[in-house]
Write an enzyme that holds these catalytic residues in place. Structure first.
Site, PDB file in Angstrom:
ATOM      1  N   HIS A  18       0.826  -1.210   0.000  1.00 61.06           N
ATOM      2  CA  HIS A  18       0.000   0.000   0.000  1.00 61.06           C
ATOM      3  C   HIS A  18       0.862   1.262   0.000  1.00 61.06           C
ATOM      4  O   HIS A  18       0.602   2.197  -0.757  1.00 61.06           O
ATOM      5  CB  HIS A  18      -0.917   0.027   1.237  1.00 61.06           C
ATOM      6  CG  HIS A  18      -1.992  -1.013   1.221  1.00 61.06           C
ATOM      7  ND1 HIS A  18      -2.213  -1.872   2.276  1.00 61.06           N
ATOM      8  CD2 HIS A  18      -2.914  -1.343   0.285  1.00 61.06           C
ATOM      9  CE1 HIS A  18      -3.222  -2.680   1.995  1.00 61.06           C
ATOM     10  NE2 HIS A  18      -3.660  -2.382   0.780  1.00 61.06           N
ATOM     11  N   LYS A  42     -16.622  -5.872   4.293  1.00 64.38           N
ATOM     12  CA  LYS A  42     -15.874  -6.771   5.180  1.00 64.38           C
ATOM     13  C   LYS A  42     -15.973  -6.258   6.619  1.00 64.38           C
ATOM     14  O   LYS A  42     -16.172  -5.077   6.847  1.00 64.38           O
ATOM     15  CB  LYS A  42     -14.406  -6.782   4.760  1.00 64.38           C
ATOM     16  CG  LYS A  42     -14.208  -7.138   3.302  1.00 64.38           C
ATOM     17  CD  LYS A  42     -12.816  -6.767   2.834  1.00 64.38           C
ATOM     18  CE  LYS A  42     -12.663  -7.005   1.339  1.00 64.38           C
ATOM     19  NZ  LYS A  42     -11.425  -6.427   0.805  1.00 64.38           N
ATOM     20  N   ARG A  91      -2.138  -6.954  -8.328  1.00 68.66           N
ATOM     21  CA  ARG A  91      -1.001  -7.803  -7.959  1.00 68.66           C
ATOM     22  C   ARG A  91      -0.864  -9.003  -8.877  1.00 68.66           C
ATOM     23  O   ARG A  91       0.200  -9.345  -9.332  1.00 68.66           O
ATOM     24  CB  ARG A  91      -1.174  -8.302  -6.510  1.00 68.66           C
ATOM     25  CG  ARG A  91      -1.060  -7.208  -5.478  1.00 68.66           C
ATOM     26  CD  ARG A  91      -1.563  -7.673  -4.152  1.00 68.66           C
ATOM     27  NE  ARG A  91      -2.974  -8.052  -4.239  1.00 68.66           N
ATOM     28  CZ  ARG A  91      -3.741  -8.334  -3.223  1.00 68.66           C
ATOM     29  NH1 ARG A  91      -3.231  -8.321  -2.011  1.00 68.66           N
ATOM     30  NH2 ARG A  91      -5.006  -8.645  -3.380  1.00 68.66           N
ATOM     31  N   SER A 129      -3.386  -7.819   2.899  1.00 71.84           N
ATOM     32  CA  SER A 129      -3.753  -7.521   4.297  1.00 71.84           C
ATOM     33  C   SER A 129      -4.333  -8.756   4.959  1.00 71.84           C
ATOM     34  O   SER A 129      -4.067  -9.016   6.140  1.00 71.84           O
ATOM     35  CB  SER A 129      -4.788  -6.397   4.337  1.00 71.84           C
ATOM     36  OG  SER A 129      -4.259  -5.221   3.819  1.00 71.84           O
TER      37      SER A 129
HETATM   38  O1  PNS Z   1      -9.209  -2.753  -0.121  1.00 74.81           O
HETATM   39  P1  PNS Z   1     -10.529  -3.220  -0.652  1.00 74.81           P
HETATM   40  O2  PNS Z   1     -11.353  -3.821   0.461  1.00 74.81           O
HETATM   41  O3  PNS Z   1     -10.393  -4.144  -1.823  1.00 74.81           O
HETATM   42  O4  PNS Z   1     -11.297  -1.906  -1.164  1.00 74.81           O
HETATM   43  C1  PNS Z   1     -12.567  -1.990  -1.746  1.00 74.81           C
HETATM   44  C2  PNS Z   1     -13.215  -0.596  -1.836  1.00 74.81           C
HETATM   45  C3  PNS Z   1     -13.349   0.015  -0.463  1.00 74.81           C
HETATM   46  C4  PNS Z   1     -12.377   0.306  -2.701  1.00 74.81           C
HETATM   47  C5  PNS Z   1     -14.616  -0.781  -2.502  1.00 74.81           C
HETATM   48  O5  PNS Z   1     -15.336  -1.749  -1.802  1.00 74.81           O
HETATM   49  C6  PNS Z   1     -15.423   0.505  -2.571  1.00 74.81           C
HETATM   50  O6  PNS Z   1     -15.131   1.359  -3.376  1.00 74.81           O
HETATM   51  N1  PNS Z   1     -16.419   0.631  -1.677  1.00 74.81           N
HETATM   52  C7  PNS Z   1     -17.276   1.798  -1.641  1.00 74.81           C
HETATM   53  C8  PNS Z   1     -18.680   1.454  -2.126  1.00 74.81           C
HETATM   54  C9  PNS Z   1     -18.780   1.584  -3.620  1.00 74.81           C
HETATM   55  O7  PNS Z   1     -18.584   2.638  -4.197  1.00 74.81           O
HETATM   56  N2  PNS Z   1     -19.128   0.470  -4.291  1.00 74.81           N
HETATM   57  C10 PNS Z   1     -19.299   0.434  -5.717  1.00 74.81           C
HETATM   58  C11 PNS Z   1     -17.978   0.280  -6.450  1.00 74.81           C
HETATM   59  S1  PNS Z   1     -18.023  -1.206  -7.288  1.00 74.81           S
END
Ligand code: PNS
Length: 160
Positions: A18, A42, A91, A129
């Site tokens: 990150h 999550k 990744r 993570s």
């Molecule tokens: O590190 P992560 O858990 O893979 O991040 C995922 C994240 C937080 C970027 C994604 O779940 C997100 O953007 N959540 C906000 C809700 C949203 O906008 N959802 C629609 C996008 S598909």
């Protein structure tokens, strides 16, 4: 015009991958907002405040980097902040499908918000993570995978 990039994620906890991506993002934008999802689907190990604090410790003080949390849709947060770029790390092939779907959904919701994928350092392509949490939960050594401040936070979290 100031180009603002969002680097969104759960950062539960932030890893070496990150922090590398935050540095790389600065080559693409004038300002990077590390956007910590408040209500990720999550169930996070660390509270939002803990994740923000770790990110600050890990990524350091750069006037071009801001740390913010967001609730709800990422595109709404991007609009409020005037961001034009989303940065995500890619990744391995296994990341692709999820990342592609998210990028397409975000484009559907906000056509002029561009998603770019950056590749982490070779020796961090397998790092996640969730693996770090699992190893730390069972008392394994996470030295070199996360910043010492994060390793300490994991030890405290698991009562070691
Ligand atoms: O590190 P992560 O858990 O893979 O991040 C995922 C994240 C937080 C970027 C994604 O779940 C997100 O953007 N959540 C906000 C809700 C949203 O906008 N959802 C629609 C996008 S598909």
């Amino acid at each position: 015009m100031t180009r603002i990039a969002l680097y969104p994620g759960s950062f539960d906890p932030p890893t070496r991958g990150h922090s590398d991506l935050v540095t790389r993002s600065l080559a693409l934008a004038d300002q990077v907002i590390v956007a910590v999802a408040r209500n990720s689907a999550k169930q996070p190990l660390f509270t939002l405040e803990e994740r923000m604090e770790m990110l600050r410790a890990v990524c350091g003080d750069d006037p071009r980097v801001r740390y913010e949390s967001f609730d709800g849709l990422l595109v709404d947060f991007a609009r409020r902040e005037g961001a034009t770029l989303i940065v995500r790390g890619l990744r391995a092939v296994s990341d692709f499908e999820y990342e592609f779907q998210m990028a397409m959904m975000n484009r559907h919701l906000m056509a002029d918000l561009e998603t770019v994928f950056l590749v982490p350092p070779e020796d961090a392509t397998w790092l996640s993570s969730s693996l770090v949490r699992e190893v730390a939960r069972h008392g394994g050594d996470v030295t070199g995978l996360v910043h010492p401040a994060v390793a300490e936070a994991l030890r405290r979290k698991f009562g070691r």
